[in-house]
Design a protein around this motif. Structure first.
Motif, PDB file in Angstrom:
ATOM      1  N   GLN A   1       0.820  -1.224   0.000  1.00  0.00           N
ATOM      2  CA  GLN A   1       0.000   0.000   0.000  1.00  0.00           C
ATOM      3  C   GLN A   1       0.852   1.271   0.000  1.00  0.00           C
ATOM      4  OE1 GLN A   1      -2.261   1.666   3.620  1.00  0.00           O
ATOM      5  NE2 GLN A   1      -3.814   0.535   2.482  1.00  0.00           N
ATOM      6  N   TYR A   2       0.346   2.284  -0.669  1.00  0.00           N
ATOM      7  CA  TYR A   2       0.945   3.616  -0.671  1.00  0.00           C
ATOM      8  C   TYR A   2      -0.038   4.541   0.034  1.00  0.00           C
ATOM      9  CZ  TYR A   2       3.666   1.259  -4.186  1.00  0.00           C
ATOM     10  OH  TYR A   2       4.467   0.349  -4.822  1.00  0.00           O
ATOM     11  N   ALA A   3       0.249   4.908   1.253  1.00  0.00           N
ATOM     12  CA  ALA A   3      -0.656   5.788   2.004  1.00  0.00           C
ATOM     13  C   ALA A   3      -0.173   7.223   1.836  1.00  0.00           C
ATOM     14  CB  ALA A   3      -0.681   5.388   3.474  1.00  0.00           C
ATOM     15  N   TRP A   4      -0.953   8.014   1.139  1.00  0.00           N
ATOM     16  CA  TRP A   4      -0.547   9.374   0.778  1.00  0.00           C
ATOM     17  C   TRP A   4      -1.541  10.404   1.307  1.00  0.00           C
ATOM     18  CZ3 TRP A   4       0.655   8.460  -5.171  1.00  0.00           C
ATOM     19  CH2 TRP A   4       1.831   7.695  -5.280  1.00  0.00           C
ATOM     20  N   GLU A   5      -1.043  11.646   1.328  1.00  0.00           N
ATOM     21  CA  GLU A   5      -1.890  12.748   1.763  1.00  0.00           C
ATOM     22  C   GLU A   5      -2.561  13.372   0.535  1.00  0.00           C
ATOM     23  OE1 GLU A   5       0.787  15.216   0.999  1.00  0.00           O
ATOM     24  OE2 GLU A   5      -0.700  16.763   0.565  1.00  0.00           O
ATOM     25  N   PHE A   6      -3.848  13.607   0.630  1.00  0.00           N
ATOM     26  CA  PHE A   6      -4.602  14.215  -0.466  1.00  0.00           C
ATOM     27  C   PHE A   6      -5.484  15.377   0.015  1.00  0.00           C
ATOM     28  CE2 PHE A   6      -3.999   9.766  -1.668  1.00  0.00           C
ATOM     29  CZ  PHE A   6      -3.664   9.827  -3.007  1.00  0.00           C
ATOM     30  N   ALA A   7      -6.135  15.179   1.173  1.00  0.00           N
ATOM     31  CA  ALA A   7      -7.153  16.126   1.627  1.00  0.00           C
ATOM     32  C   ALA A   7      -6.585  17.526   1.839  1.00  0.00           C
ATOM     33  CB  ALA A   7      -7.792  15.628   2.923  1.00  0.00           C
ATOM     34  N   ASN A   8      -5.317  17.585   2.213  1.00  0.00           N
ATOM     35  CA  ASN A   8      -4.603  18.836   2.463  1.00  0.00           C
ATOM     36  C   ASN A   8      -4.770  19.841   1.315  1.00  0.00           C
ATOM     37  OD1 ASN A   8      -2.425  20.583   3.477  1.00  0.00           O
ATOM     38  ND2 ASN A   8      -1.130  19.585   1.950  1.00  0.00           N
ATOM     39  N   ALA A   9      -4.820  19.333   0.083  1.00  0.00           N
ATOM     40  CA  ALA A   9      -4.881  20.235  -1.071  1.00  0.00           C
ATOM     41  C   ALA A   9      -6.223  20.149  -1.789  1.00  0.00           C
ATOM     42  CB  ALA A   9      -3.748  19.902  -2.041  1.00  0.00           C
ATOM     43  N   ASP A  10      -7.222  19.568  -1.130  1.00  0.00           N
ATOM     44  CA  ASP A  10      -8.510  19.366  -1.793  1.00  0.00           C
ATOM     45  C   ASP A  10      -9.488  20.495  -1.460  1.00  0.00           C
ATOM     46  OD1 ASP A  10     -10.061  17.786  -3.506  1.00  0.00           O
ATOM     47  OD2 ASP A  10     -11.155  16.924  -1.826  1.00  0.00           O
ATOM     48  N   THR A  11     -10.573  20.555  -2.216  1.00  0.00           N
ATOM     49  CA  THR A  11     -11.622  21.528  -1.888  1.00  0.00           C
ATOM     50  C   THR A  11     -12.575  20.902  -0.853  1.00  0.00           C
ATOM     51  OG1 THR A  11     -13.409  20.878  -3.379  1.00  0.00           O
ATOM     52  CG2 THR A  11     -11.598  22.154  -4.341  1.00  0.00           C
ATOM     53  N   LEU A  12     -13.413  21.732  -0.280  1.00  0.00           N
ATOM     54  CA  LEU A  12     -14.375  21.233   0.711  1.00  0.00           C
ATOM     55  C   LEU A  12     -15.755  21.016   0.091  1.00  0.00           C
ATOM     56  CD1 LEU A  12     -13.404  23.505   3.753  1.00  0.00           C
ATOM     57  CD2 LEU A  12     -12.506  21.272   3.121  1.00  0.00           C
ATOM     58  N   SER A  13     -15.843  21.200  -1.230  1.00  0.00           N
ATOM     59  CA  SER A  13     -17.131  21.020  -1.902  1.00  0.00           C
ATOM     60  C   SER A  13     -17.460  19.539  -2.039  1.00  0.00           C
ATOM     61  CB  SER A  13     -17.079  21.617  -3.309  1.00  0.00           C
ATOM     62  OG  SER A  13     -16.638  22.931  -3.249  1.00  0.00           O
ATOM     63  N   LEU A  14     -18.748  19.258  -2.016  1.00  0.00           N
ATOM     64  CA  LEU A  14     -19.178  17.881  -2.268  1.00  0.00           C
ATOM     65  C   LEU A  14     -19.144  17.619  -3.767  1.00  0.00           C
ATOM     66  CD1 LEU A  14     -22.226  17.495   0.155  1.00  0.00           C
ATOM     67  CD2 LEU A  14     -19.854  16.807   0.525  1.00  0.00           C
TER      68      LEU A  14
ATOM     69  N   THR B   1      -2.363  -1.205  -3.173  1.00  0.00           N
ATOM     70  CA  THR B   1      -3.536  -0.383  -2.872  1.00  0.00           C
ATOM     71  C   THR B   1      -3.102   1.047  -2.548  1.00  0.00           C
ATOM     72  OG1 THR B   1      -3.389  -0.977  -0.536  1.00  0.00           O
ATOM     73  CG2 THR B   1      -4.777  -2.368  -1.937  1.00  0.00           C
ATOM     74  N   ILE B   2      -4.088   1.932  -2.492  1.00  0.00           N
ATOM     75  CA  ILE B   2      -3.798   3.307  -2.099  1.00  0.00           C
ATOM     76  C   ILE B   2      -4.369   3.530  -0.697  1.00  0.00           C
ATOM     77  CG2 ILE B   2      -5.913   4.402  -3.030  1.00  0.00           C
ATOM     78  CD1 ILE B   2      -2.575   5.971  -3.713  1.00  0.00           C
ATOM     79  N   GLY B   3      -3.604   4.143   0.169  1.00  0.00           N
ATOM     80  CA  GLY B   3      -4.117   4.597   1.458  1.00  0.00           C
ATOM     81  C   GLY B   3      -4.568   6.030   1.232  1.00  0.00           C
ATOM     82  N   LEU B   4      -5.837   6.234   1.120  1.00  0.00           N
ATOM     83  CA  LEU B   4      -6.389   7.506   0.652  1.00  0.00           C
ATOM     84  C   LEU B   4      -6.574   8.483   1.818  1.00  0.00           C
ATOM     85  CD1 LEU B   4      -7.693   8.531  -2.158  1.00  0.00           C
ATOM     86  CD2 LEU B   4      -9.866   8.141  -0.976  1.00  0.00           C
ATOM     87  N   GLY B   5      -5.765   9.526   1.830  1.00  0.00           N
ATOM     88  CA  GLY B   5      -5.931  10.537   2.871  1.00  0.00           C
ATOM     89  C   GLY B   5      -7.200  11.336   2.648  1.00  0.00           C
ATOM     90  N   VAL B   6      -8.133  11.261   3.584  1.00  0.00           N
ATOM     91  CA  VAL B   6      -9.412  11.980   3.431  1.00  0.00           C
ATOM     92  C   VAL B   6      -9.618  13.025   4.523  1.00  0.00           C
ATOM     93  CG1 VAL B   6     -10.564  10.093   2.194  1.00  0.00           C
ATOM     94  CG2 VAL B   6     -10.688  10.198   4.696  1.00  0.00           C
ATOM     95  N   LEU B   7      -8.671  13.107   5.461  1.00  0.00           N
ATOM     96  CA  LEU B   7      -8.783  14.094   6.546  1.00  0.00           C
ATOM     97  C   LEU B   7      -7.549  14.983   6.533  1.00  0.00           C
ATOM     98  CD1 LEU B   7      -9.791  11.771   9.565  1.00  0.00           C
ATOM     99  CD2 LEU B   7     -11.334  12.979   7.988  1.00  0.00           C
ATOM    100  N   ASN B   8      -7.763  16.290   6.519  1.00  0.00           N
ATOM    101  CA  ASN B   8      -6.656  17.234   6.609  1.00  0.00           C
ATOM    102  C   ASN B   8      -6.223  17.303   8.078  1.00  0.00           C
ATOM    103  OD1 ASN B   8      -4.945  19.432   6.675  1.00  0.00           O
ATOM    104  ND2 ASN B   8      -6.227  20.708   5.356  1.00  0.00           N
ATOM    105  N   VAL B   9      -4.980  16.925   8.345  1.00  0.00           N
ATOM    106  CA  VAL B   9      -4.546  16.874   9.754  1.00  0.00           C
ATOM    107  C   VAL B   9      -4.058  18.235  10.262  1.00  0.00           C
ATOM    108  CG1 VAL B   9      -3.941  14.444   9.567  1.00  0.00           C
ATOM    109  CG2 VAL B   9      -2.163  16.163   9.196  1.00  0.00           C
ATOM    110  N   HIS B  10      -4.057  19.235   9.397  1.00  0.00           N
ATOM    111  CA  HIS B  10      -3.565  20.541   9.829  1.00  0.00           C
ATOM    112  C   HIS B  10      -4.662  21.563  10.076  1.00  0.00           C
ATOM    113  CE1 HIS B  10       0.392  19.149   8.046  1.00  0.00           C
ATOM    114  NE2 HIS B  10       0.610  19.339   9.322  1.00  0.00           N
ATOM    115  N   THR B  11      -5.906  21.121  10.063  1.00  0.00           N
ATOM    116  CA  THR B  11      -6.979  22.056  10.403  1.00  0.00           C
ATOM    117  C   THR B  11      -7.930  21.395  11.406  1.00  0.00           C
ATOM    118  OG1 THR B  11      -8.565  21.299   8.746  1.00  0.00           O
ATOM    119  CG2 THR B  11      -6.994  22.966   8.043  1.00  0.00           C
ATOM    120  N   ASN B  12      -8.658  22.226  12.130  1.00  0.00           N
ATOM    121  CA  ASN B  12      -9.660  21.707  13.059  1.00  0.00           C
ATOM    122  C   ASN B  12     -11.005  21.469  12.379  1.00  0.00           C
ATOM    123  OD1 ASN B  12      -7.960  21.617  15.226  1.00  0.00           O
ATOM    124  ND2 ASN B  12      -8.487  23.666  15.958  1.00  0.00           N
ATOM    125  N   PHE B  13     -11.062  21.831  11.117  1.00  0.00           N
ATOM    126  CA  PHE B  13     -12.302  21.582  10.364  1.00  0.00           C
ATOM    127  C   PHE B  13     -12.595  20.084  10.366  1.00  0.00           C
ATOM    128  CE2 PHE B  13     -14.069  20.282   6.211  1.00  0.00           C
ATOM    129  CZ  PHE B  13     -15.284  20.936   6.269  1.00  0.00           C
TER     130      PHE B  13
END
Lengths: 333, 389
Positions: free
Chosen positions: B282-295, B319-331
């Motif tokens: 598995q490759y667990a990567w960060e994604f949410a950090n640069a994503d929009t908050l729109s549905l 497999t991909i380890g899909l980052g879905v939570l931004n760990v640098h915000t309290n949102f």
């Protein structure tokens, strides 16, 4: 040949200040206490540079959260409903440091305020004041937004536009900052040397620097680090700044043999990625070898990149060594 | 152990609770104990709370150093249990202990490897910092530094355990080099390229002599899955081959499921070198950090996930380890936002390729925020299963 020595980027905070920052993040310390510590360390750094006789004095940028943030914030380079402190956390390659990637959602103009906090620049009483700003290319290249395609690659026309906006905004910002008796404006260039696109945008980059330095009375420089600046030879010299800085650890100096270089060279020979303290004698010898190879108009000993990558006590020793080496080269020792 | 579609997993660290931090040095106050009671109630661990409070008080009152250290060790173990329950209650499928016994991902292993000397703190960004060391002698194995932690956890949960271990390349890249190479080189021309040569030697030696024996000790003790953390992986775009070589060297000949976690990187630089990784599950990567908050599941809405196209294009096995939570915000991401991020990845890669996790460890968030985010992630995965299965 004229020999100088000075600093060129963010200086490290002490262990005490870093621990205070951690406590602040966890709500266990006050912002007031944290700011006081940074102020104290800024003043200490100014005094250190003055006592060592460095040719230009910086405030060490201790309040900067990363090397783009204050400028990106002043230029409002962030997504809607957000601010610069919420831009994506992004690695600054070649280091284990990170920056908040500016988001450019449209053409942009000048800042309404100073690009950087001038409180500490104004504290530099003795010595010539130096400020450090990101280069136009760094600001554009290290940002995301309308100048990039969906896959992250550059959109040529939009990138040229953004580069132009960045150079104008930086020029206006720098001219405004000159009111604070600034003698030296350095543009930091952490990505030009490694970016694949640098060569194809070369003419735009030259133009952007012409714009960024227009009508500035201060000495100007572009310090290239994180990559091999020799790839731009023989055109490196045509960059429209007074001085050009290179990183001795990632630049192939052999390629400078026979190249025309009639500029003042900022020779990045203090290694900010290693803890070993360079001997002044060794630094002086390196500088002599570089001068012989490159034959510049003058030479300034500087760190290869900002010293924030080593603990503060190590950085202080490196600065002392830098100053000592300059004295050796000038025959003052 | 059977896992649902879009399995949810933690990625590494959780903040240590104040009763654990202050409790181990005898300074926990009433507020800390009240927080303990609140959390133990929330995690349905009420019956353990009185014993833990009693342990904290004993540490405070103990004068004898040896006894105090032993009690502190017991309290650290208790925080391991706490973290397991925390992640279980949040609804995750694959868990560990939030690295409760570790100081931090660099300082902790370096303390247990021969050949290093600590020099002081440096900043990584904002107010984040870590303690850096210099390599002053050839690095060598001292102790199996994660073994006790794993042995303690084994058998304490029905969930699958995934053990995080800092990778060789990161340990080498984050250390100063005072050992390898010729530092007295009087020739300026010898500086160019020397750092890379030295770093390669250091990284491969750490992989072979330190990381591999450590992973072997975990595998021999029954660990099934080891996640090699390489946040430094794309520090130098022209060194990703070395990251791959260090990974392969670290797991060579070992019978264990191995994966890699990398974060806050330009992943484009990792292609095509990624194809040379041997048996990377598995490759667990960060994604949410640069994503929009729109549905939504269009490319515009899921701009942070655009690298998945390259993953598909290169037909990366694993497999991909899909980052879905931004760990640098309290949102706190809503379950619907998590769902759409998962469904977008599923649309690109196929559902069987997608595991779900935070971008990185959540240690910079309070436990309250971390819990809400993780619970939302688990809920989002449930929604995705309903919508996308």
């Amino acid at each position: 040949m004229k020999i100088e020595a000075y600093l060129n980027g963010i200086f490290p905070r002490s262990d005490e200040a870093l621990n205070a920052g951690s406590r602040l993040l966890k709500g266990r310390d006050s912002k007031e206490n944290f700011d006081k510590l940074l102020e104290k360390e800024t003043i200490e750094l100014i005094e250190l540079q003055q006592s060592l006789g460095l040719d230009y004095v910086t405030d060490g940028q201790l309040f900067w959260n990363d090397f783009l943030r204050p400028v990106a914030a002043a230029l409002r380079l962030h997504a809607k409903n957000s601010n610069a402190d919420e831009n994506p956390v992004t690695r600054q390659i070649y280091t284990n440091t990170f920056y908040r990637k500016p988001i450019i959602s449209g053409r942009f103009g000048d800042a309404d305020e100073d690009l950087i906090d001038t409180r500490f620049i104004d504290l530099i009483g003795k010595g010539k004041r130096k400020i450090i700003l990101p280069s136009p290319f760094a600001l554009a290249y290290l940002s995301d937004g309308i100048h990039r395609n969906e896959n992250g690659s550059i959109k040529d026309d939009a990138f040229a536009d953004i580069l132009h906006d960045a150079s104008k905004a930086l020029n206006n910002g720098a001219r405004r900052l000159e009111n604070h008796s600034i003698s030296f404006v350095q543009f930091n260039e952490p990505c030009l040397a490694y970016a694949e696109e640098s060569v194809s945008f070369w003419n735009d980059i030259v133009e952007s620097l012409k714009t960024a330095t227009r009508n500035l009375n201060a000495v100007t420089s572009l310090h290239l680090y994180n990559g091999d600046a020799s790839r731009f030879l023989p055109d490196l010299e045509e960059l429209p700044v007074d001085r050009i800085g290179i990183d001795a650890y990632s630049t192939n100096l052999r390629k400078f043999k026979g190249a025309e270089f009639r500029k003042f060279l900022e020779f990045g020979v203090i290694n900010s990625k290693n803890s070993l303290i360079e001997e002044p004698e060794a630094l002086a010898k390196y500088a002599e070898q570089a001068a012989k190879q490159i034959n510049p108009d003058g030479l300034a000993l500087v760190p290869n990149r900002p010293l924030e990558l080593v603990p503060r006590q190590v950085a202080v020793k490196k600065v002392e060594s830098l100053a000592e080496a300059a004295k050796l080269l000038r025959g003052e020792k | 152990m059977s896992l649902p579609l879009f399995p949810t997993q933690e990625i590494g660290s959780l903040q240590k609770p104040s009763w654990r931090v202050k409790g181990t040095n005898g300074t926990a106050n009433d507020d800390d104990l009240n927080q303990l009671k609140t959390w133990y109630s929330r995690l349905k661990m009420n019956e353990r709370a009185p014993c833990v409070i009693s342990l904290i008080r004993k540490i405070r009152d103990e004068k004898e150093k040896e006894k105090s250290l032993d009690l502190s060790r017991q309290l650290k173990e208790e925080s391991q249990i706490f973290a397991l329950r925390f992640l279980e209650e949040a609804g995750l499928d694959i868990i560990y202990d939030g690295e409760q016994t570790r100081i931090e991902m660099y300082e902790d292993p370096i303390s247990d490897i021969n050949g290093f000397k600590f020099l002081g703190l440096v900043r990584s960004f904002d107010v984040m910092k870590y303690r850096k060391a210099a390599c002053i002698a050839r690095p060598s194995f001292k102790i199996p530094y994660h073994l006790d932690e794993f042995l303690f956890l084994k058998g304490k949960t029905q969930k699958e355990l995934k053990v995080p271990i800092t990778g060789a390349y990161t340990l080498a890249e984050w250390s100063y080099n005072e050992f390898y190479g010729n530092h007295g080189n009087p020739d300026i021309f010898g500086l160019f390229g020397s750092e890379k040569i030295d770093r390669k030697e250091m990284a491969i030696e750490i992989a072979r002599n330190v990381i591999r024996p450590n992973i072997k000790s975990l595998a021999d003790a029954g660990a099934k899955w080891v996640q090699i953390d390489e946040p430094a992986a794309t520090t130098y775009p022209d060194e990703v081959e070395l990251v791959v070589e260090a990974f392969n060297e670290s797991v060579k000949g070992l019978d264990v499921k191995a994966s890699i976690h990398m974060c806050f990187s330009d992943y484009r630089t990792f292609f095509p070198a990624i194809l040379e990784m041997k048996n990377c599950f598995q490759y667990a990567w960060e994604f949410a950090n640069a994503d929009t908050l729109s549905l939504g599941i269009s490319k515009e809405e899921r701009i942070g996930y655009r690298i998945l196209d390259l993953f598909k294009e290169h037909k990366v096995p694993g497999t991909i380890g899909l980052g879905v939570l931004n760990v640098h915000t309290n949102f706190v991401e809503s379950p619907e936002l998590v769902r759409d991020r998962i469904l977008y990845a599923s649309k690109i890669l196929g559902p069987e390729k997608v595991y779900v996790n935070p971008d990185c460890g959540l240690r910079t968030r309070t436990l309250d925020i971390a819990f809400d985010k993780l619970r939302s992630m688990a809920e989002g995965a449930k929604l995705a299963r309903k919508n996308g299965a």
